[in-house]
Write a protein that holds these residues in place. Sequence first.
Motif, short mmCIF file in Angstrom:
data_model
loop_
_atom_site.label_atom_id
_atom_site.label_comp_id
_atom_site.label_asym_id
_atom_site.label_seq_id
_atom_site.Cartn_x
_atom_site.Cartn_y
_atom_site.Cartn_z
N THR A 41 0.84 -1.19 0.00
CA THR A 41 0.00 0.00 0.00
C THR A 41 0.88 1.24 0.00
O THR A 41 1.86 1.30 0.74
CB THR A 41 -0.91 0.01 1.25
OG1 THR A 41 -1.69 -1.18 1.25
CG2 THR A 41 -1.81 1.22 1.27
N PRO A 42 0.55 2.25 -0.80
CA PRO A 42 1.36 3.47 -0.80
C PRO A 42 1.37 4.15 0.57
O PRO A 42 0.36 4.18 1.27
CB PRO A 42 0.66 4.37 -1.83
CG PRO A 42 -0.17 3.47 -2.64
CD PRO A 42 -0.55 2.32 -1.76
N ALA A 43 2.52 4.66 0.95
CA ALA A 43 2.65 5.47 2.17
C ALA A 43 2.54 6.92 1.73
O ALA A 43 3.43 7.45 1.06
CB ALA A 43 3.99 5.20 2.84
N TYR A 44 1.42 7.58 2.06
CA TYR A 44 1.15 8.95 1.63
C TYR A 44 1.71 9.95 2.63
O TYR A 44 1.78 9.68 3.83
CB TYR A 44 -0.35 9.19 1.48
CG TYR A 44 -0.96 8.44 0.33
CD1 TYR A 44 -0.84 8.92 -0.97
CD2 TYR A 44 -1.66 7.25 0.54
CE1 TYR A 44 -1.40 8.23 -2.04
CE2 TYR A 44 -2.22 6.56 -0.52
CZ TYR A 44 -2.08 7.05 -1.80
OH TYR A 44 -2.63 6.37 -2.85
N TYR A 45 2.07 11.13 2.13
CA TYR A 45 2.55 12.21 3.00
C TYR A 45 2.17 13.56 2.42
O TYR A 45 1.88 13.70 1.24
CB TYR A 45 4.07 12.13 3.19
CG TYR A 45 4.87 12.35 1.93
CD1 TYR A 45 5.19 13.64 1.49
CD2 TYR A 45 5.30 11.28 1.16
CE1 TYR A 45 5.91 13.84 0.33
CE2 TYR A 45 6.03 11.47 -0.01
CZ TYR A 45 6.33 12.75 -0.41
OH TYR A 45 7.05 12.96 -1.56
N VAL A 46 2.15 14.55 3.32
CA VAL A 46 2.03 15.95 2.94
C VAL A 46 3.27 16.64 3.50
O VAL A 46 3.68 16.37 4.63
CB VAL A 46 0.71 16.59 3.45
CG1 VAL A 46 0.59 16.52 4.96
CG2 VAL A 46 0.59 18.03 2.98
N ASP A 47 3.87 17.49 2.70
CA ASP A 47 5.10 18.19 3.08
C ASP A 47 4.88 19.68 2.86
O ASP A 47 4.71 20.12 1.72
CB ASP A 47 6.26 17.67 2.23
CG ASP A 47 7.61 18.21 2.67
OD1 ASP A 47 7.69 18.88 3.72
OD2 ASP A 47 8.61 17.94 1.97
N ASP A 53 4.65 26.45 0.25
CA ASP A 53 4.33 25.47 -0.77
C ASP A 53 3.92 24.15 -0.12
O ASP A 53 4.52 23.72 0.88
CB ASP A 53 5.52 25.20 -1.69
CG ASP A 53 5.75 26.31 -2.70
OD1 ASP A 53 4.87 27.18 -2.83
OD2 ASP A 53 6.81 26.30 -3.35
N VAL A 54 2.91 23.52 -0.69
CA VAL A 54 2.42 22.24 -0.17
C VAL A 54 2.70 21.16 -1.22
O VAL A 54 2.32 21.30 -2.38
CB VAL A 54 0.90 22.30 0.12
CG1 VAL A 54 0.38 20.94 0.58
CG2 VAL A 54 0.61 23.36 1.17
N HIS A 55 3.38 20.10 -0.79
CA HIS A 55 3.67 18.96 -1.65
C HIS A 55 2.95 17.74 -1.10
O HIS A 55 2.95 17.51 0.11
CB HIS A 55 5.17 18.67 -1.68
CG HIS A 55 5.96 19.68 -2.41
ND1 HIS A 55 6.66 19.38 -3.55
CD2 HIS A 55 6.17 21.00 -2.19
CE1 HIS A 55 7.26 20.47 -3.99
NE2 HIS A 55 6.99 21.46 -3.18
#
Length: 137
Positions: A41-47, A53-55
């Motif tokens: 399963t993908p490990a999602y993140y917000v940076d 800036d939001v990645h």
Amino acid sequence: MKKLFYLFILCIGTLSFAQTKVPFTGKRSFNILEGFSGSGTPAYYVDVKKNGDVHFGYVQVNQADGTETSEDINVGKYHTGVMKVHFKKFNEKWDFKFNKDKIYFTDDAGKIMKSEDCCSAEESDNSSCECEGILYK
């Protein structure tokens, strides 16, 4: 001179309202689609960068052959309204918003989505759960 002063005040006021303070800086991981947790399963993140800036991104490792797939998308400057991300490799499109502690899948108007895919194991008998997740450091 008086008109110039009012114009200056108006510009400063507009700029201060246009800039929204980011809730945090750095990378936070999350898992909203509880039903799809597991190997591969993908490990999602917000940076969130210091400049606002939001990645959004993910890293996924294929458990069978060890190959890694990842993507990192700049979705623009942080704001409190609905933001959008489009992961091109899997053609996933999300509307979302987040704060210091949680992230939410939303519709275009900002209403938090409900889905059985967002239910945890404890809530598996529930047909519809709010699509929210904790942001982990």
